[in-house]
Write a protein that holds these residues in place. Structure first.
Motif, PDB file in Angstrom:
ATOM      1  N   GLY A   1       0.816  -1.200   0.000  1.00 50.54           N
ATOM      2  CA  GLY A   1       0.000   0.000   0.000  1.00 50.54           C
ATOM      3  C   GLY A   1       0.854   1.256   0.000  1.00 50.54           C
ATOM      4  N   LYS A   2       0.391   2.270  -0.710  1.00 47.87           N
ATOM      5  CA  LYS A   2       1.123   3.525  -0.809  1.00 47.87           C
ATOM      6  C   LYS A   2       0.772   4.457   0.335  1.00 47.87           C
ATOM      7  CE  LYS A   2       1.212   3.587  -5.843  1.00 47.87           C
ATOM      8  NZ  LYS A   2       0.850   4.365  -7.030  1.00 47.87           N
ATOM      9  N   MET A   3       1.672   5.391   0.618  1.00 50.25           N
ATOM     10  CA  MET A   3       1.393   6.452   1.576  1.00 50.25           C
ATOM     11  C   MET A   3       0.630   7.550   0.842  1.00 50.25           C
ATOM     12  SD  MET A   3       2.546   5.632   4.542  1.00 50.25           S
ATOM     13  CE  MET A   3       2.582   7.171   5.422  1.00 50.25           C
TER      14      MET A   3
ATOM     15  N   GLN B   1      -1.592   5.247   5.465  1.00 45.24           N
ATOM     16  CA  GLN B   1      -1.116   4.096   4.711  1.00 45.24           C
ATOM     17  C   GLN B   1      -2.300   3.380   4.069  1.00 45.24           C
ATOM     18  OE1 GLN B   1       2.177   3.014   4.518  1.00 45.24           O
ATOM     19  NE2 GLN B   1       1.596   1.369   3.163  1.00 45.24           N
ATOM     20  N   LYS B   2      -2.265   3.230   2.738  1.00 43.17           N
ATOM     21  CA  LYS B   2      -3.265   2.431   2.047  1.00 43.17           C
ATOM     22  C   LYS B   2      -2.980   0.957   2.335  1.00 43.17           C
ATOM     23  CE  LYS B   2      -5.581   5.591  -0.145  1.00 43.17           C
ATOM     24  NZ  LYS B   2      -7.004   5.746  -0.046  1.00 43.17           N
TER      25      LYS B   2
END
Length: 100
Positions: A59-61, A72-73
């Motif tokens: 997950g991307k920030m 956070q994703k």
């Protein structure tokens, strides 16, 4: 307790092009292994699975809200499934219907 292996088909422009060559992509549960994924796809769509590839997508920030606080994703798992030649899955036939 019922656990769900296949969450949903993963449909993007790239996966629609891969579907033309016999590879179909799905979002799957993080704990699922290749054998479970192949069995679930075969049972749900009544097809023969010949190959399974998996990858974990971290997950991307993202910055959200008024203060742009970082969040956070979630991390998720992608599975690409190859079917026996000539078989297809109806969920990936959207692009062909629009062209006609």
């Amino acid at each position: 307790m019922i656990t769900q292996i296949l969450i949903r088909p993963y449909i993007t422009e790239k996966t629609m092009q891969l579907a033309q060559t016999g590879w179909f992509s799905f979002v799957v549960a993080l704990y699922a292994n290749k054998a479970e994924i192949a069995k679930e796809v075969a049972n749900m769509y009544k097809v023969t699975v010949t190959n399974v590839r998996t990858s974990v997508v971290t997950g991307k920030m993202k910055r959200t809200g008024k203060r742009q606080q970082p969040t956070q994703k979630p991390t998720w798992k992608k599975a690409m499934v190859q079917l026996k030649a000539g078989q297809t899955i109806d969920a990936f036939q959207i692009g062909e219907q629009e062209k006609k």
